[in-house]
Design an enzyme around this catalytic site. Structure first.
Site, PDB file in Angstrom:
ATOM      1  N   SER A   1      34.332 -10.242 -15.352  1.00  0.00           N
ATOM      2  CA  SER A   1      33.254 -10.690 -14.457  1.00  0.00           C
ATOM      3  C   SER A   1      33.182 -10.180 -13.224  1.00  0.00           C
ATOM      4  CB  SER A   1      33.190 -12.054 -14.217  1.00  0.00           C
ATOM      5  OG  SER A   1      34.553 -12.466 -13.752  1.00  0.00           O
TER       6      SER A   1
ATOM      7  N   HIS B   1      35.233 -11.929  -7.951  1.00  0.00           N
ATOM      8  CA  HIS B   1      33.911 -11.669  -7.871  1.00  0.00           C
ATOM      9  C   HIS B   1      33.531 -10.963  -6.551  1.00  0.00           C
ATOM     10  CE1 HIS B   1      33.240 -15.286 -10.701  1.00  0.00           C
ATOM     11  NE2 HIS B   1      33.884 -14.183 -11.198  1.00  0.00           N
TER      12      HIS B   1
END
Ligand SMILES: [Zn+2]
Ligand SMILES: [Zn+2]
Ligand SMILES: [Zn+2]
Ligand SMILES: [Zn+2]
Length: 629
Positions: free
Chosen positions: A151, A201
């Site tokens: 991610s 992230h």
């Protein structure tokens, strides 16, 4: 590694989805497919790989362990490990969607070097962030966080993908400019979903920004690209045979709007969720996968935010909460979707040119010693959206036998548009040219069709009104009356078909002429196909044409200048007046002169969405719009 647990139950769904996506594509991006396959294999650990692959415990991304043991394996491999079916599947669906767009637009070699860079940078930045938090006595991220998954890289890809987008996108119900979508998502996920790797992230977003920064300060190919080119030339034979299977081609980013475009792609019967990109059946108004409303707002049941980067448990929890825990339904959806895609596929409109007759930039503006024209000086930059050639639209209709390409107008700059966009979009044939009127900016390029009739196809059918054919008999006499040609001269072989002001069929697609005035007593034709209406040259719409414009989904219309109309073209105020009258779902303006600055005018137009609910924007050369018929 927990081998006792049954894993891979959701993989067939991923495979189905990936296959159906790839099925529709002319060119199959090989690297994205390879990445998805690699991640999946690492996750499934078949016997032969199980022996050589490190276990999950050996690869968790933990800053302390990485720095203490200088553990490069942990540093790199953690991005490619996933902890559960859903974690893998959702990350890979997101990779599929972003990867296809990026790889198709930048070419496979450049894309590979970008991915390699983004993996390294996102992991590196995350590490640095965790380390620097120690200075503030915050130790948890450094010692206790264990993370795996793709991610971080996906956040970086999102930043790159949307960097050139002027569009707005919905992030969990909030409208934000696409280029800030990753930030909005980062914050919203963190607020509502505890336990996700905030640093991972954030590291991804910063890596994306750093990458863009480096790319813009370094012109020419990516430094890694050279290394990869070197490697590919060594491995030429095996690679070529592999890439041949995917019809490997390089493409570049031009204009770039749809390359990060956030508009949902429409396939009839299916709508694509703006939050998680899942294709839902038209029967549903709320996304099956994440609960986002079809129009982009949040569903009332699922007021919490979700993203394509959530893990297994988060998604499962959320679906249980919102009553969407229906795996069989999802499977059913997917099967229906694949079936649907096999039967139909999407038609695309490409804006070959969106500028007025003289083209933008104007030469005279660039040589003006006194006044600097703000728009033309921007338009000089390659890829700038103010750079506009003569109005022209290419409609690509998917057919079983291959795509059929129908061009509306081939004006003075046809060769230059074709040079840029045919290779970019992998288009080869011109199956028909439809003419709006006989001004030079609509027919000036007919002579250039010789390249096609000499080297690609036997001839090009031209569809034109009688009055325009009469003009062509004079302007292009040697193309109309071929008896005047010296034998052996290779001019374009054009087959003229006269159209009247009633519907006609071109390659199974029906076109309805939309007669309009283009200056006093001069007729020009717009064309309607399906629910798309294209009117590139108009100063007045006669009353009898309005009924033909009813129930229009996409209106493409003339808007020459921001302040007033000219004797032959609509200005923006008049064009907007017409939009209010015609009430299309969406409008894109074309035929703009150098007084229309793309960004400035669009900023003004976007406000009309809030005040009046009008979806109007300027188009730009190279824009590709998928459409429903
Ligand atoms: Zn969704
Ligand atoms: Zn004109
Ligand atoms: Zn200018
Ligand atoms: Zn004209």
């Amino acid at each position: 590694m927990d081998r006792g647990r049954r894993r891979g139950g959701m993989i067939p769904l991923l495979a189905l989805h990936a296959l159906s996506e790839y099925w529709r594509l002319d060119r199959k991006p090989p690297v994205t497919a390879g990445l998805i396959a690699a991640n999946t294999l690492i996750y499934l650990r078949p016997g032969y790989l199980d022996r050589i692959l490190p276990t999950l415990n050996e690869v968790w991304f933990n800053p302390h362990l990485i720095l203490k043991h200088k553990d490069l394996k942990r540093f790199i491999l953690s991005a490619f490990y996933h902890i559960g079916d859903s974690h893998l599947v959702y990350n890979m669906l997101s990779l599929l969607w972003k990867g296809i767009q990026l790889e198709s637009s930048m070419g496979s070699v450049e894309y590979t070097s970008m991915i390699a860079t983004l993996v390294g940078m996102s992991q590196g930045i995350t590490l640095l962030l965790a380390k620097s938090l120690l200075l503030f006595n915050y130790e948890r991220a450094y010692y206790n966080e264990y993370a795996v998954g793709f991610s971080g890289v996906l956040f970086a890809m999102k930043v790159v993908l949307y960097s050139q987008s002027d569009n707005y996108t919905y992030v969990h119900g909030i409208m934000v400019p696409s280029r800030y979508a990753a930030w909005a998502e980062l914050i919203l996920i963190q607020m509502f979903v505890p336990g996700v790797s905030f640093l991972g992230h954030l590291g991804g977003i910063l890596a994306g920004l750093l990458y863009l920064q480096l790319r813009s300060s370094y012109s020419g190919p990516h430094p890694f690209t050279r290394i990869i080119r070197g490697l590919t030339s060594i491995l030429r034979w095996p690679l070529q045979s592999l890439l041949g299977m995917f019809r490997f081609t390089r493409r570049r980013i031009y204009g770039g709007g749809t390359v990060g475009g956030s508009r949902p792609r429409h396939i009839s019967g299916v709508w694509r969720c703006q939050a998680c990109t899942f294709d839902n059946s038209d029967w549903l108004s709320v996304c099956e996968m994440c609960g986002t409303h079809r129009d982009g707002g949040l569903s009332t049941i699922d007021a919490l935010s979700l993203s394509n980067d959530l893990t297994l448990d988060e998604l499962r929890q959320r679906r249980v909460q919102s009553g969407f825990s229906k795996l069989p339904c999802i499977l059913f959806q997917l099967v229906m979707k694949v079936g649907h895609k096999l039967l139909s596929s999407s038609l695309k409109s490409f804006f070959w040119g969106t500028g007025t007759s003289e083209g933008i930039p104007r030469v005279s503006c660039l040589t003006d010693p006194i006044k600097k024209c703000p728009v033309c000086s921007k338009a000089v930059e390659p890829g700038n959206k103010n750079r506009r050639l003569n109005t022209s639209l290419l409609i690509r209709v998917p057919r079983q036998s291959g795509n059929c390409n129908i061009l509306i107008d081939a004006g003075k700059f046809f060769y230059h548009s074709a040079l840029k966009w045919f290779p970019t979009y992998g288009i080869r044939t011109i199956d028909a040219v439809i003419i709006t009127h006989s001004h030079a900016d609509a027919i000036g390029g007919l002579d250039d069709l010789r390249d096609w009739t000499n080297n690609v196809q036997p001839n090009v059918p031209i569809y034109t009104a009688e009055r325009d054919f009469e003009v062509m008999k004079k302007t292009h006499y040697y193309l109309v009356d071929t008896s005047s040609i010296i034998p052996g001269a290779a001019v374009s072989d054009l087959q003229f078909n006269i159209i009247h002001e009633k519907p006609f069929i071109v390659n199974d697609l029906q076109f309805t002429p939309l007669p309009v005035w283009h200056g006093r007593n001069y007729r020009s034709l717009g064309f309607r196909f399906g629910k798309i209406c294209y009117i590139s040259d108009v100063s007045e719409i006669p009353e009898e044409t309005y009924p033909l414009l009813e129930d229009c989904e996409l209106l493409i219309m003339d808007a020459l200048r921001p302040d007033r109309s000219s004797s032959t073209h609509f200005g923006l105020p008049k064009a907007l007046e017409e939009v209010r009258k015609i009430q299309p779902k969406r409008t894109l303006f074309t035929g703009m002169m150098h007084l229309m600055d793309h960004d400035t005018v669009n900023e003004g137009l976007i406000k009309l969405k809030e005040t009046e609910g009008l979806d109007v924007q300027l188009s730009y050369d190279g824009l590709c719009v998928p459409v429903n018929l």
